[in-house]
Design a protein around this motif. Structure first.
Motif, PDB file in Angstrom:
ATOM      1  N   GLY A  23       0.772  -1.238  -0.066  1.00  0.00           N
ATOM      2  CA  GLY A  23       0.135   0.094   0.033  1.00  0.00           C
ATOM      3  C   GLY A  23       0.643   1.176  -0.213  1.00  0.00           C
ATOM      4  N   VAL A  24       1.930   1.058  -0.671  1.00  0.00           N
ATOM      5  CA  VAL A  24       2.784   2.547  -0.668  1.00  0.00           C
ATOM      6  C   VAL A  24       2.299   3.741  -1.569  1.00  0.00           C
ATOM      7  CG1 VAL A  24       4.789   3.307  -1.264  1.00  0.00           C
ATOM      8  CG2 VAL A  24       5.078   1.167  -0.138  1.00  0.00           C
ATOM      9  N   ALA A  25       2.159   4.780  -0.926  1.00  0.00           N
ATOM     10  CA  ALA A  25       1.956   5.942  -1.972  1.00  0.00           C
ATOM     11  C   ALA A  25       2.654   7.052  -1.338  1.00  0.00           C
ATOM     12  CB  ALA A  25       0.434   6.384  -1.224  1.00  0.00           C
ATOM     13  N   LYS A  26       2.877   7.926  -2.430  1.00  0.00           N
ATOM     14  CA  LYS A  26       3.842   9.181  -2.445  1.00  0.00           C
ATOM     15  C   LYS A  26       3.081  10.510  -2.726  1.00  0.00           C
ATOM     16  CE  LYS A  26       7.424  11.560  -1.307  1.00  0.00           C
ATOM     17  NZ  LYS A  26       7.632  12.018   0.233  1.00  0.00           N
ATOM     18  N   SER A  27       2.897  11.320  -2.158  1.00  0.00           N
ATOM     19  CA  SER A  27       2.327  12.806  -2.404  1.00  0.00           C
ATOM     20  C   SER A  27       3.189  13.818  -2.610  1.00  0.00           C
ATOM     21  CB  SER A  27       1.163  12.852  -1.744  1.00  0.00           C
ATOM     22  OG  SER A  27      -0.097  12.035  -1.929  1.00  0.00           O
ATOM     23  N   TYR A  28       3.220  14.803  -3.237  1.00  0.00           N
ATOM     24  CA  TYR A  28       4.043  15.901  -3.198  1.00  0.00           C
ATOM     25  C   TYR A  28       2.813  17.195  -3.261  1.00  0.00           C
ATOM     26  CZ  TYR A  28       7.999  13.247  -4.408  1.00  0.00           C
ATOM     27  OH  TYR A  28       8.994  12.240  -4.589  1.00  0.00           O
ATOM     28  N   GLY A  29       2.347  17.709  -2.039  1.00  0.00           N
ATOM     29  CA  GLY A  29       1.203  18.461  -1.994  1.00  0.00           C
ATOM     30  C   GLY A  29       0.118  17.780  -2.623  1.00  0.00           C
ATOM     31  N   HIS A  30      -0.495  18.423  -3.610  1.00  0.00           N
ATOM     32  CA  HIS A  30      -1.712  17.990  -4.357  1.00  0.00           C
ATOM     33  C   HIS A  30      -1.407  16.698  -5.558  1.00  0.00           C
ATOM     34  CE1 HIS A  30      -4.335  20.683  -2.327  1.00  0.00           C
ATOM     35  NE2 HIS A  30      -3.653  21.669  -2.589  1.00  0.00           N
ATOM     36  N   ILE A  31      -0.136  16.635  -5.774  1.00  0.00           N
ATOM     37  CA  ILE A  31       0.122  15.809  -6.651  1.00  0.00           C
ATOM     38  C   ILE A  31       0.498  14.278  -6.057  1.00  0.00           C
ATOM     39  CG2 ILE A  31       1.934  15.247  -8.483  1.00  0.00           C
ATOM     40  CD1 ILE A  31       2.532  18.034  -9.020  1.00  0.00           C
ATOM     41  N   ARG A  32      -0.077  13.328  -6.646  1.00  0.00           N
ATOM     42  CA  ARG A  32      -0.028  11.920  -6.082  1.00  0.00           C
ATOM     43  C   ARG A  32       0.985  11.138  -7.105  1.00  0.00           C
ATOM     44  NH1 ARG A  32      -5.783   9.719  -3.647  1.00  0.00           N
ATOM     45  NH2 ARG A  32      -4.220   8.645  -2.395  1.00  0.00           N
ATOM     46  N   ALA A  67      15.993   6.207  -0.976  1.00  0.00           N
ATOM     47  CA  ALA A  67      16.234   7.864  -1.176  1.00  0.00           C
ATOM     48  C   ALA A  67      14.956   8.815  -0.940  1.00  0.00           C
ATOM     49  CB  ALA A  67      16.518   8.169  -2.627  1.00  0.00           C
ATOM     50  N   ILE A  68      13.728   8.152  -0.882  1.00  0.00           N
ATOM     51  CA  ILE A  68      12.355   9.006  -0.425  1.00  0.00           C
ATOM     52  C   ILE A  68      11.804   8.178   0.410  1.00  0.00           C
ATOM     53  CG2 ILE A  68      10.388   9.495  -1.762  1.00  0.00           C
ATOM     54  CD1 ILE A  68      11.847   9.817  -4.651  1.00  0.00           C
ATOM     55  N   ARG A  69      11.172   8.808   1.233  1.00  0.00           N
ATOM     56  CA  ARG A  69      10.234   8.459   2.361  1.00  0.00           C
ATOM     57  C   ARG A  69       8.642   8.246   1.792  1.00  0.00           C
ATOM     58  NH1 ARG A  69      12.101   9.867   8.382  1.00  0.00           N
ATOM     59  NH2 ARG A  69      11.013   8.003   8.668  1.00  0.00           N
ATOM     60  N   PRO A  70       8.027   7.299   1.693  1.00  0.00           N
ATOM     61  CA  PRO A  70       6.759   7.088   1.461  1.00  0.00           C
ATOM     62  C   PRO A  70       5.734   7.928   2.093  1.00  0.00           C
ATOM     63  CG  PRO A  70       7.353   5.044   2.552  1.00  0.00           C
ATOM     64  CD  PRO A  70       8.616   5.931   2.510  1.00  0.00           C
ATOM     65  N   SER A  71       4.884   8.449   1.914  1.00  0.00           N
ATOM     66  CA  SER A  71       3.541   8.958   2.758  1.00  0.00           C
ATOM     67  C   SER A  71       2.850   8.428   3.170  1.00  0.00           C
ATOM     68  CB  SER A  71       2.766  10.268   1.562  1.00  0.00           C
ATOM     69  OG  SER A  71       3.655  11.054   0.629  1.00  0.00           O
ATOM     70  N   ALA A  72       2.656   6.949   2.814  1.00  0.00           N
ATOM     71  CA  ALA A  72       1.813   5.946   3.390  1.00  0.00           C
ATOM     72  C   ALA A  72       2.286   4.758   2.995  1.00  0.00           C
ATOM     73  CB  ALA A  72       0.296   5.997   3.193  1.00  0.00           C
TER      74      ALA A  72
END
Length: 270
Positions: A23-32, A67-72
């Motif tokens: 269930g990995v997700a990554k958002s940058y503000g409003h961009i998913r 290198a990047i941490r997931p949002s969820a």
């Protein structure tokens, strides 16, 4: 050896996924960039990760590589949940990434590039004083490069003097030494000619033969289809297909990448 043959040869405990992406997700503000991606990677399999530009491939690879941490969502290594704060954490866990630019120091020798940032110290007092064990590093570098299908000459050759395929061999050999659990290859053949691309394919086969799983990100669909046991397609941040390569044609893969095959692949969601 195909992944299914490997899975038949191991016990149920050994067949536990090397990597679980849940269930990995990554958002940058409003961009998913990613939405609820779930994926299992097993020992000895090569998994092709494909998708159009902006589909989320590099984001997912960078999350796995620390290198990047997931949002969820969560990552599990051999059943144990992990949270990487940096790429160093992922490397310590046995996950090694080889990117298109290879990140080689061209003015250093081959052996020095393989051990760059991970130098071996001499045993005893000399090691405590910071003396490097160059012989040990050169010996191991030669052994690892000997396992590849590309000749690079002397390990004391500077990387600047190597061809593109040879530099790729050095980068992959470095990944083999340190990537004890998983090797990530992000567009490894993008800057290479046809002959050198074929040699990189042999390198991937050598990694698979050692039981180390590979995630291959590439736009080279024929190579992905030929090398990979399984193909995962991302579209606009979502996983829309996860199927054995033998069940897909190149046309099927392209249809999924462009979105034309989404209707036929929804049932393949994990």
């Amino acid at each position: 050896m195909p992944a299914d043959a490997i899975s038949r040869a191991v016990s149920p405990l050994q067949a536990k996924p090397v990597l679980e992406v849940v269930g990995v997700a990554k958002s940058y503000g409003h961009i998913r960039a990613l939405e609820g991606v779930t994926l299992d990677i097993h020992a000895g399999e090569v998994v092709g990760l494909v998708g159009d530009n902006g589909a989320g491939k590099s984001t997912l690879v960078n999350i796995i590589a620390g290198a990047i941490r997931p949002s969820a969502g969560t990552l599990r290594i051999e059943g144990r949940e992990v949270a990487f704060a940096s790429a160093l954490d992922a490397r310590t866990a046995g996950i090694e990434a080889v990117y298109q630019d290879l990140a080689l120091a061209l003015d250093l020798d081959i052996w020095a590039n393989i051990f760059l940032g991970r130098e071996t110290l001499r045993p005893g007092l000399l090691g405590r004083l910071g003396w490097l064990d160059k012989r040990a590093m050169q010996r191991r570098a030669a052994e690892e490069l000997g396992r590849t299908a590309i000749r690079v000459g002397s390990i004391r050759t500077r990387c600047r003097a190597l061809s593109g395929g040879q530099r790729q061999a050095v980068a992959v050999a470095r990944g083999l030494i340190w990537g004890s659990r998983l090797l990530l290859l992000d567009e490894p053949t993008a800057a290479l000619g046809v002959e050198q691309q074929a040699k990189v394919g042999k390198l991937i086969e050598a990694v698979r033969a050692r039981g180390i799983p590979v995630i291959l990100v590439s736009h080279n669909m024929p190579q992905v289809h030929d090398l990979c046991d399984r193909i995962v397609v991302l579209f606009q941040g979502r996983k829309i297909a996860d199927r054995p390569a033998s069940d897909m044609t190149i046309a099927d893969i392209i249809a999924c990448i462009t979105g034309a095959g989404i209707t036929g692949t929804r049932e393949m969601h994990a």
